[in-house]
Design an enzyme around this catalytic site. Sequence first.
Site, PDB file in Angstrom:
ATOM      1  N   SER A 157      40.369 -24.007 -67.540  1.00  0.00           N
ATOM      2  CA  SER A 157      41.375 -24.485 -68.481  1.00  0.00           C
ATOM      3  C   SER A 157      41.781 -23.369 -69.446  1.00  0.00           C
ATOM      4  CB  SER A 157      40.838 -25.723 -69.210  1.00  0.00           C
ATOM      5  OG  SER A 157      41.851 -26.388 -69.913  1.00  0.00           O
ATOM      6  N   ASP A 285      47.291 -33.175 -62.606  1.00  0.00           N
ATOM      7  CA  ASP A 285      46.619 -32.730 -63.831  1.00  0.00           C
ATOM      8  C   ASP A 285      47.390 -33.249 -65.044  1.00  0.00           C
ATOM      9  OD1 ASP A 285      45.646 -31.277 -66.069  1.00  0.00           O
ATOM     10  OD2 ASP A 285      45.108 -29.573 -64.811  1.00  0.00           O
ATOM     11  N   HIS A 314      42.185 -33.021 -64.386  1.00  0.00           N
ATOM     12  CA  HIS A 314      41.957 -31.764 -65.108  1.00  0.00           C
ATOM     13  C   HIS A 314      40.462 -31.454 -65.094  1.00  0.00           C
ATOM     14  CE1 HIS A 314      43.058 -28.582 -67.930  1.00  0.00           C
ATOM     15  NE2 HIS A 314      41.951 -28.876 -68.592  1.00  0.00           N
TER      16      HIS A 314
END
Length: 367
Positions: A157, A285, A314
Amino acid sequence: MDFSPTMDDTSGGRDRHTWTARHYRPPWWLRGAHGQTLAGKFLRPAPDSMLETERLETSDGDFLDIAWMPETDPNAPLVLVLHGLEGHTRRGYMVQTFLALADCGMRAVGMNFRGCSGEMNRKPRFYHSGETEDLGFVFGLLRRRFPTRPLMAIGFSLGGNILLKFLGERGANDTPAFSAAVAISVPYDLSAGADALERRGMTRVYAGYFLRSLVGKVRAKKEILANVLDLEAVWASATIRDFDDAATAKLHGFAGAEDYYHKSSSRRFVQSIRVPTLLIHARDDPFLAAAALPLPTIEANSFLTLVLTDRGGHVGFLEGGLPWNPTFWVEEQIASFLVHCHQGASTTNPDATPILPGWVDPNTENL
């Protein structure tokens, strides 16, 4: 696993660097994006008793805490792993990645960003999505300690955005920092990511969670930040964008949130990456729509391999037939790719779609 024979993969090229991703199959009990995202956080075990923390003093009078896994094979790669927004090295996805690497004989070291290790950092500044100096500092330390050992990196991320920006900044004008890299669920376009977190529904829940944590850190350092920030504007932040405008941008030298997003988004740097790099992203996501991915740029760079799945959320990507016994597909792919890059061996699997750098894996459920 014997890591003695190695092959130089840093020159990239579609004709030399082939790898196969195993097809991702979301389980029957966890098919939605939000379910995958939440399960990725809560269903990944995080046994951390084997981690040893080391404190590094930085040149500006601050500190960084890194977490070491036990040594495996001194000939095997050392892999630096970066966490996501308001994460830390003891998150489930971090620990499961450490364990997957250890199963392949590789040693992991996790980097906590400033203020993320459980103790507030000393300086007014924190970390942000485009802050690559601390990564460069840790890389330099690892290279000095292990001058001949292969170094690889993984980012999740926000950590993936930082890693890709770092690799792109170095580009072809310097000796590659890492021999291979992996980035998972990256917010390539930070402004689009902020927009996604401002939508109604569950994404607002995620944003609220992050916002409470970020504002809480400012409160913890309000005495040293009172003359730096407009604290009332920080307390009034209703969105991540508001916080970035009131705090992140001002603490780190940006004109505002949009200036920060523009200058820090990894989509501006991926074309310059010259290290074999695996990118994994799910179309569902909730933190960044697939439409915001820089697909033409990725496809044009032969050093990049994109695996784009229909599902996974995610940093989710859970598999398994039973909810109480999930398996973790993304950790498996990370380890497989890095082993391949180090050994130069071609991985084959009749149940998977062959991936070449620059190709986009459809990885649809109907394959």
